[in-house]
Design an enzyme around this catalytic site. Structure first.
Site, PDB file in Angstrom:
ATOM      1  N   ALA A 152       0.821  -1.208   0.000  1.00 23.83           N
ATOM      2  CA  ALA A 152       0.000   0.000   0.000  1.00 23.83           C
ATOM      3  C   ALA A 152       0.860   1.265   0.000  1.00 23.83           C
ATOM      4  CB  ALA A 152      -0.904  -0.011   1.231  1.00 23.83           C
TER       5      ALA A 152
ATOM      6  N   LYS B  94       2.097 -17.251   0.989  1.00 29.61           N
ATOM      7  CA  LYS B  94       3.383 -16.539   0.919  1.00 29.61           C
ATOM      8  C   LYS B  94       3.677 -15.801   2.228  1.00 29.61           C
ATOM      9  CE  LYS B  94       1.447 -12.365   0.428  1.00 29.61           C
ATOM     10  NZ  LYS B  94       1.723 -11.062   1.017  1.00 29.61           N
TER      11      LYS B  94
ATOM     12  N   THR C 247       7.126  -9.895  -0.603  1.00 28.79           N
ATOM     13  CA  THR C 247       6.863  -9.992   0.831  1.00 28.79           C
ATOM     14  C   THR C 247       8.066 -10.534   1.597  1.00 28.79           C
ATOM     15  OG1 THR C 247       5.073 -10.516   2.349  1.00 28.79           O
ATOM     16  CG2 THR C 247       5.811 -12.296   0.994  1.00 28.79           C
TER      17      THR C 247
ATOM     18  N   VAL D  98      -2.297  -5.576  10.365  1.00 29.19           N
ATOM     19  CA  VAL D  98      -2.532  -7.011  10.501  1.00 29.19           C
ATOM     20  C   VAL D  98      -1.338  -7.834   9.970  1.00 29.19           C
ATOM     21  CG1 VAL D  98      -3.772  -7.111   8.285  1.00 29.19           C
ATOM     22  CG2 VAL D  98      -4.203  -8.856  10.003  1.00 29.19           C
TER      23      VAL D  98
HETATM   24  N1  LIG Z   1      -1.313  -3.310   3.280  1.00 33.65           N
HETATM   25  C1  LIG Z   1      -0.994  -3.822   2.114  1.00 33.65           C
HETATM   26  O1  LIG Z   1      -0.066  -3.352   1.450  1.00 33.65           O
HETATM   27  C2  LIG Z   1      -1.755  -4.989   1.570  1.00 33.65           C
HETATM   28  C3  LIG Z   1      -1.574  -5.354   0.234  1.00 33.65           C
HETATM   29  C4  LIG Z   1      -2.286  -6.422  -0.290  1.00 33.65           C
HETATM   30  C5  LIG Z   1      -3.176  -7.115   0.533  1.00 33.65           C
HETATM   31  N2  LIG Z   1      -3.348  -6.747   1.826  1.00 33.65           N
HETATM   32  C6  LIG Z   1      -4.303  -7.511   2.624  1.00 33.65           C
HETATM   33  O2  LIG Z   1      -5.433  -6.691   2.889  1.00 33.65           O
HETATM   34  C7  LIG Z   1      -6.019  -7.030   4.155  1.00 33.65           C
HETATM   35  C8  LIG Z   1      -6.122  -5.769   4.996  1.00 33.65           C
HETATM   36  O3  LIG Z   1      -4.796  -5.338   5.221  1.00 33.65           O
HETATM   37  P1  LIG Z   1      -4.409  -3.860   5.661  1.00 33.65           P
HETATM   38  O4  LIG Z   1      -2.953  -3.751   5.488  1.00 33.65           O
HETATM   39  O5  LIG Z   1      -5.272  -2.854   5.021  1.00 33.65           O
HETATM   40  O6  LIG Z   1      -4.730  -3.964   7.218  1.00 33.65           O
HETATM   41  P2  LIG Z   1      -4.841  -2.792   8.272  1.00 33.65           P
HETATM   42  O7  LIG Z   1      -4.557  -3.391   9.594  1.00 33.65           O
HETATM   43  O8  LIG Z   1      -4.072  -1.599   7.832  1.00 33.65           O
HETATM   44  O9  LIG Z   1      -6.388  -2.372   8.173  1.00 33.65           O
HETATM   45  C9  LIG Z   1      -7.450  -3.187   8.501  1.00 33.65           C
HETATM   46  C10 LIG Z   1      -8.661  -2.285   8.713  1.00 33.65           C
HETATM   47  O10 LIG Z   1      -9.786  -3.111   8.972  1.00 33.65           O
HETATM   48  C11 LIG Z   1     -10.557  -2.470   9.975  1.00 33.65           C
HETATM   49  N3  LIG Z   1     -11.389  -3.433  10.662  1.00 33.65           N
HETATM   50  C12 LIG Z   1     -11.019  -4.389  11.552  1.00 33.65           C
HETATM   51  N4  LIG Z   1     -12.095  -5.059  11.971  1.00 33.65           N
HETATM   52  C13 LIG Z   1     -13.161  -4.519  11.338  1.00 33.65           C
HETATM   53  C14 LIG Z   1     -14.549  -4.781  11.364  1.00 33.65           C
HETATM   54  N5  LIG Z   1     -15.055  -5.749  12.138  1.00 33.65           N
HETATM   55  N6  LIG Z   1     -15.357  -4.032  10.593  1.00 33.65           N
HETATM   56  C15 LIG Z   1     -14.851  -3.057   9.809  1.00 33.65           C
HETATM   57  N7  LIG Z   1     -13.529  -2.746   9.736  1.00 33.65           N
HETATM   58  C16 LIG Z   1     -12.712  -3.476  10.501  1.00 33.65           C
HETATM   59  C17 LIG Z   1      -9.524  -1.850  10.909  1.00 33.65           C
HETATM   60  O11 LIG Z   1     -10.094  -0.821  11.715  1.00 33.65           O
HETATM   61  C18 LIG Z   1      -8.497  -1.341   9.911  1.00 33.65           C
HETATM   62  O12 LIG Z   1      -8.760  -0.019   9.523  1.00 33.65           O
HETATM   63  C19 LIG Z   1      -5.092  -8.103   4.750  1.00 33.65           C
HETATM   64  O13 LIG Z   1      -5.609  -9.368   4.507  1.00 33.65           O
HETATM   65  C20 LIG Z   1      -3.783  -7.918   4.005  1.00 33.65           C
HETATM   66  O14 LIG Z   1      -3.043  -9.125   3.907  1.00 33.65           O
HETATM   67  C21 LIG Z   1      -2.670  -5.686   2.353  1.00 33.65           C
END
Ligand SMILES: NC(=O)c1ccc[n+]([C@@H]2O[C@H](COP(=O)([O-])OP(=O)(O)OC[C@H]3O[C@@H](n4cnc5c(N)ncnc54)[C@H](O)[C@@H]3O)[C@@H](O)[C@H]2O)c1
Length: 334
Positions: free
Chosen positions: A142, A194, A251, A282
């Protein structure tokens, strides 16, 4: 054509995806349970705890009202951690009024059930309310996407037309390019598994191992992913594509990776609880390590790196002893 998209989960990836969609002239409403994040996105157009000082476009709005978000979106983009996906979907099912296309970006496998997110969607949402399901996955941090760094990912679905629609909506000519795939199983499994290898890679880095070790981990880790994917019905091309090898490389080598960072902390002697408490985002690999361990046992798959990670994280095995066990295995052909 412009689409209305509801993003469920306004964390780091949800926010970066909102930025792409807004750059591509789609309309976005983000949803999150965290009041602070919702207010900050609306007021300051930032998400500092997740994306530092990067600015989000001013047309990106956020809400704490799930019904409002689901009513708004023609497409529902799931961007919450996989540990809460089932719960969030059951809430969506209570308020959804018409069929929508579900796009998921969360990467993980549910322990005990071995379910992928697509399977959980079809369990939790009434079938009549699902227009289709697409996973958007690949090497994409991100922090880089939000500042427009060139990124390639895959949209995978059992329905090629749905994958093509997501490809069209997210792709642009400057920094984000999407490929399609019909191997949903392979794409979901690769994206999840991964993260377990990334934990191992972080541990190796934390113990000051070198580039040779990293290359070995990526290569042998990819083989373990391939074994699981093939047993569970995915395709080999996916393993060697963006959602497989591509995501594994990024990763295992990037300091943006939370799983890599968590691996470093574990190598420094911190237990899982301490490690997770120090992370602001997370760490999906910790949960998927449990599912991977169960799958490996159930299907009798050889995956010693993933087993080593499980032993270190959940059986408090010393990292150096786990490495010694890996190195002492009987010698074999490649
Ligand atoms: N960050 C990255 O670069 C990236 C890239 C590709 C995939 N992902 C995947 O995307 C998913 C999310 O990752 P992230 O990095 O955005 O995580 P993050 O921890 O930054 O964000 C997760 C969000 O979900 C919200 N949340 C938690 N419980 C909730 C609920 N019950 N209802 C509504 N919102 C809720 C949290 O408040 C938080 O804002 C993960 O599975 C991660 O593997 C992330």
């Amino acid at each position: 054509m412009s689409y209305k998209i509801a993003i469920v989960g306004s964390g780091s990836w949800g926010s970066a995806l909102a930025q792409i969609l807004s750059d591509n002239k789609h309309e976005v409403l983000m949803y999150d349970i965290d009041d602070k994040i919702v207010t900050e996105i609306n007021k300051d157009h930032t998400n500092k705890s997740k994306l530092g000082s990067s600015k989000l476009n001013e047309d990106i709005k956020a809400t704490k009202d799930l019904t409002k978000a689901i009513d708004y979106g023609e497409i529902i983009l799931l961007a919450v951690p996989t540990a809460v996906v089932r719960l969030v979907l059951s809430e969506i099912n209570k308020v959804i009024k018409e069929p929508k296309l579900f796009v998921n970006v969360a990467k993980g496998i549910e322990p005990e059930t071995f379910k992928r997110v697509s399977e959980i969607v079809y369990e939790e949402i009434a079938e009549a309310m699902i227009k289709g399901y697409v996973v958007l996955t690949g090497p994409s941090h991100a922090e880089e996407v939000v500042i427009g760094m060139l990124t390639l990912v895959t949209a995978a679905s059992n329905n090629l037309d749905d994958a093509k629609l997501v490809q069209k909506i997210f792709s642009n000519k400057t920094y984000f390019r999407v490929y399609t795939s019909t191997d949903l199983i392979g794409a979901e499994l690769c994206g999840s598994l991964k993260n377990v290898i990334a934990l191992a890679s972080g541990m190796a880095y934390g113990l000051k191992f070198g580039d040779n070790t990293l290359a070995a981990l990526i290569t042998r880790g990819l083989l373990e992913i391939k074994r699981i994917v093939l047993v569970l019905g995915g395709k080999i091309e996916t393993v060697y594509g963006l959602s497989g090898m591509g995501d594994l490389i990024v990763t295992c080598t990037s300091h943006h990776s939370r799983n890599f960072q968590a691996g470093i902390k574990i190598a420094q002697g911190k237990n899982l609880k301490q490690t997770l408490s120090e992370m602001t985002m997370v760490v999906e690999g910790a949960r998927t390590a449990v599912a991977a361990h169960q799958i490996i046992k159930e299907y009798k798959i050889s995956a010693p790196i993933m087993e080593g990670v499980y032993d270190i994280v959940y059986k408090q095995k010393d990292v150096k002893k786990a490495i010694s066990k890996l190195m002492s295995r009987s010698l074999k052909p490649e």
